[in-house]
Design an enzyme around this catalytic site. Structure first.
Site, PDB file in Angstrom:
ATOM      1  N   GLU A   1       0.847  -1.205   0.000  1.00  0.00           N
ATOM      2  CA  GLU A   1       0.000   0.000   0.000  1.00  0.00           C
ATOM      3  C   GLU A   1       0.878   1.249   0.000  1.00  0.00           C
ATOM      4  O   GLU A   1       1.959   1.274   0.592  1.00  0.00           O
ATOM      5  CB  GLU A   1      -0.906   0.006   1.244  1.00  0.00           C
ATOM      6  CG  GLU A   1      -2.005  -1.035   1.149  1.00  0.00           C
ATOM      7  CD  GLU A   1      -2.918  -1.051   2.368  1.00  0.00           C
ATOM      8  OE1 GLU A   1      -2.760  -0.181   3.255  1.00  0.00           O
ATOM      9  OE2 GLU A   1      -3.776  -1.949   2.436  1.00  0.00           O
ATOM     10  N   ARG A  44      -3.448   2.195 -25.028  1.00  0.00           N
ATOM     11  CA  ARG A  44      -3.655   1.296 -26.173  1.00  0.00           C
ATOM     12  C   ARG A  44      -4.945   0.484 -26.047  1.00  0.00           C
ATOM     13  O   ARG A  44      -5.407  -0.091 -27.010  1.00  0.00           O
ATOM     14  CB  ARG A  44      -2.449   0.375 -26.358  1.00  0.00           C
ATOM     15  CG  ARG A  44      -1.310   1.085 -27.082  1.00  0.00           C
ATOM     16  CD  ARG A  44      -0.086   0.204 -27.217  1.00  0.00           C
ATOM     17  NE  ARG A  44       0.609   0.032 -25.946  1.00  0.00           N
ATOM     18  CZ  ARG A  44       1.687  -0.725 -25.777  1.00  0.00           C
ATOM     19  NH1 ARG A  44       2.186  -1.375 -26.806  1.00  0.00           N
ATOM     20  NH2 ARG A  44       2.267  -0.807 -24.601  1.00  0.00           N
ATOM     21  N   ASP A  74       2.328   1.623 -39.139  1.00  0.00           N
ATOM     22  CA  ASP A  74       1.051   0.900 -39.227  1.00  0.00           C
ATOM     23  C   ASP A  74      -0.051   1.876 -39.627  1.00  0.00           C
ATOM     24  O   ASP A  74       0.179   3.088 -39.711  1.00  0.00           O
ATOM     25  CB  ASP A  74       0.707   0.150 -37.925  1.00  0.00           C
ATOM     26  CG  ASP A  74       0.699   1.069 -36.710  1.00  0.00           C
ATOM     27  OD1 ASP A  74       0.337   2.249 -36.857  1.00  0.00           O
ATOM     28  OD2 ASP A  74       1.066   0.601 -35.615  1.00  0.00           O
ATOM     29  N   LYS A  77       0.939  -3.450 -41.298  1.00  0.00           N
ATOM     30  CA  LYS A  77       1.400  -4.345 -40.223  1.00  0.00           C
ATOM     31  C   LYS A  77       0.246  -5.213 -39.758  1.00  0.00           C
ATOM     32  O   LYS A  77      -0.893  -4.782 -39.744  1.00  0.00           O
ATOM     33  CB  LYS A  77       1.904  -3.479 -39.057  1.00  0.00           C
ATOM     34  CG  LYS A  77       2.209  -4.200 -37.760  1.00  0.00           C
ATOM     35  CD  LYS A  77       2.695  -3.222 -36.679  1.00  0.00           C
ATOM     36  CE  LYS A  77       1.612  -2.888 -35.684  1.00  0.00           C
ATOM     37  NZ  LYS A  77       2.095  -2.074 -34.548  1.00  0.00           N
ATOM     38  N   ASP A  89       7.440  -0.141 -27.568  1.00  0.00           N
ATOM     39  CA  ASP A  89       7.283  -1.003 -26.384  1.00  0.00           C
ATOM     40  C   ASP A  89       8.320  -2.124 -26.467  1.00  0.00           C
ATOM     41  O   ASP A  89       9.461  -1.955 -26.046  1.00  0.00           O
ATOM     42  CB  ASP A  89       5.844  -1.510 -26.321  1.00  0.00           C
ATOM     43  CG  ASP A  89       5.545  -2.228 -25.015  1.00  0.00           C
ATOM     44  OD1 ASP A  89       6.457  -2.405 -24.195  1.00  0.00           O
ATOM     45  OD2 ASP A  89       4.381  -2.618 -24.801  1.00  0.00           O
ATOM     46  N   THR A  90       7.963  -3.243 -27.073  1.00  0.00           N
ATOM     47  CA  THR A  90       8.958  -4.313 -27.211  1.00  0.00           C
ATOM     48  C   THR A  90       9.931  -4.038 -28.355  1.00  0.00           C
ATOM     49  O   THR A  90      10.939  -4.726 -28.481  1.00  0.00           O
ATOM     50  CB  THR A  90       8.274  -5.664 -27.504  1.00  0.00           C
ATOM     51  OG1 THR A  90       7.618  -5.556 -28.773  1.00  0.00           O
ATOM     52  CG2 THR A  90       7.275  -6.033 -26.421  1.00  0.00           C
ATOM     53  N   GLY A  91       9.603  -3.083 -29.212  1.00  0.00           N
ATOM     54  CA  GLY A  91      10.479  -2.743 -30.336  1.00  0.00           C
ATOM     55  C   GLY A  91      10.189  -3.532 -31.597  1.00  0.00           C
ATOM     56  O   GLY A  91      10.748  -3.252 -32.665  1.00  0.00           O
ATOM     57  N   THR A 110       7.547  -3.736 -33.592  1.00  0.00           N
ATOM     58  CA  THR A 110       6.940  -2.978 -34.709  1.00  0.00           C
ATOM     59  C   THR A 110       8.029  -2.267 -35.500  1.00  0.00           C
ATOM     60  O   THR A 110       8.071  -2.330 -36.739  1.00  0.00           O
ATOM     61  CB  THR A 110       5.936  -1.933 -34.144  1.00  0.00           C
ATOM     62  OG1 THR A 110       4.890  -2.626 -33.480  1.00  0.00           O
ATOM     63  CG2 THR A 110       5.369  -1.042 -35.230  1.00  0.00           C
TER      64      THR A 110
END
Ligand code: R5P
Length: 325
Positions: free
Chosen positions: A47, A104, A178, A201, A233-235, A237
């Site tokens: 908390e 997202r 995209d 994409k 993000d993860t790369g 794309t």
């Protein structure tokens, strides 16, 4: 000065969450002020507790928090700070979320899914926020999820200035990685006077974080391709797009993105030979071990500080961007 005039005088305070203290400090420096003394800690059971060291009564309070991992913890901390401000009689409370959390998840793409971006807006409202300020939200319509003013800032001017100094526009093709980014990429293409290409994409809705490139629409052969995205993000794309562009004959690939989420394996795969340079802003903290030599980080603090100045002074945030979006 009369007592009536004194009572009408506004006081700006900046409150910082614990996620990205450097950005808060940079914003405070730009505004030539100090962060309001704040104590925040986490109890053994997880908390969170927050308390301000000085009165906040009657203030125009801006609560700055970056929503990096652990995102739920930092979101909760910001909500708790807003709640504490409301209960201590702050006059107006602005949530400053440079990277809007859960953006997202802004619609149902399949049945029985949540719309988490809306839930976050409702949480800010329930906690006591009067307004929200954010940079390059994933989908502009998220502004409407919050029932109150939403200042949508753009990193484009900062990123554009960088690329204008680095690239010859006659060689550049702006690339949307995209379909969702086409509108923003189109503005980049107008601003740079460079043509546009679009990547088709595909994601498998049943497999998270996997990306395939179907086709490139536009002429990229022999061009320096500037991929523009709101976040990495993860790369995957970006890397898949860069690979497709180089295979299609691009002579260079550079990347501009606002939010460096950089979840694993982003920093490893972004160092691919397909990518010549990645330029991001510091809306999210980027630790040393997630930086490499072909990554450049630009400061978003002046943009946010200017917007806070405009909101506090009842000026115009729109005028800051001069038609950037
Ligand atoms: C997609 O709509 C976004 O604009 C980003 O392209 C995407 O979320 C980046 O994710 P990742 O880096 O994991 O491919």
């Amino acid at each position: 000065m009369s007592e009536v005039e004194l009572a009408g005088k506004k006081k700006l305070i900046l409150i910082s969450g614990r996620a990205h203290p450097q950005l808060s400090a940079d914003i405070a420096r730009e505004l030539d002020t100090e962060l309001h003394p704040t104590e925040a800690r986490t109890f053994a059971n997880g908390e969170i507790y927050a308390r301000f060291g000085e009165s906040v009564r009657g203030t125009d309070a801006f609560v700055i928090q970056s929503h990096c991992a652990p995102i739920n913890e930092w979101l909760m901390e910001q909500l708790i700070m807003v709640d504490a401000l409301k209960r201590a009689s702050a006059k107006r409370i602005t949530v400053v979320a440079p990277y809007y959390p859960y953006a997202r998840q802004d619609k149902k793409t399949r049945g029985r899914e949540p719309i988490s971006a809306r839930l976050v807006a409702d949480l800010f409202k329930a906690a006591g926020a009067d307004r929200i300020m954010s940079v390059d939200i994933h989908a502009a319509q998220i502004q409407g999820f919050f029932d109150g003013p939403f200042d949508h800032l753009f990193a484009m001017p900062v990123l554009l200035e960088h690329f204008r100094a680095q690239l010859d526009p006659s060689e550049v093709t702006v690339v949307s990685p995209d379909m969702g980014r086409v509108r923003v990429a189109d503005i980049w293409s107008d601003k740079l006077g460079a043509p546009l290409a679009i990547i088709h994409k595909r994601r498998d809705p049943l497999v998270p974080n996997q990306v395939t490139v179907h086709e490139i629409v536009g002429d990229v052969e022999g061009r320096v391709c500037l991929i523009v995205d709101d976040l990495i993000d993860t790369g995957r794309t970006i890397v898949k797009a860069a690979e497709a562009l180089k295979n299609a004959g691009a002579k260079g690939v550079v990347v501009a993105a606002t939010h460096a989420v950089f979840s694993d394996p982003a920093t490893e795969i972004l160092q691919s030979d397909f990518i010549d340079k990645v330029v991001v802003t510091d809306t999210l903290p980027i630790p040393e071990d997630k930086r490499w030599d072909r990554l450049e980080v630009l400061s978003i603090a002046p943009t946010i500080a200017n917007a806070i100045r405009e909101v506090f002074g009842e000026g115009s945030v729109t005028a800051m961007f001069d038609g950037a979006a």
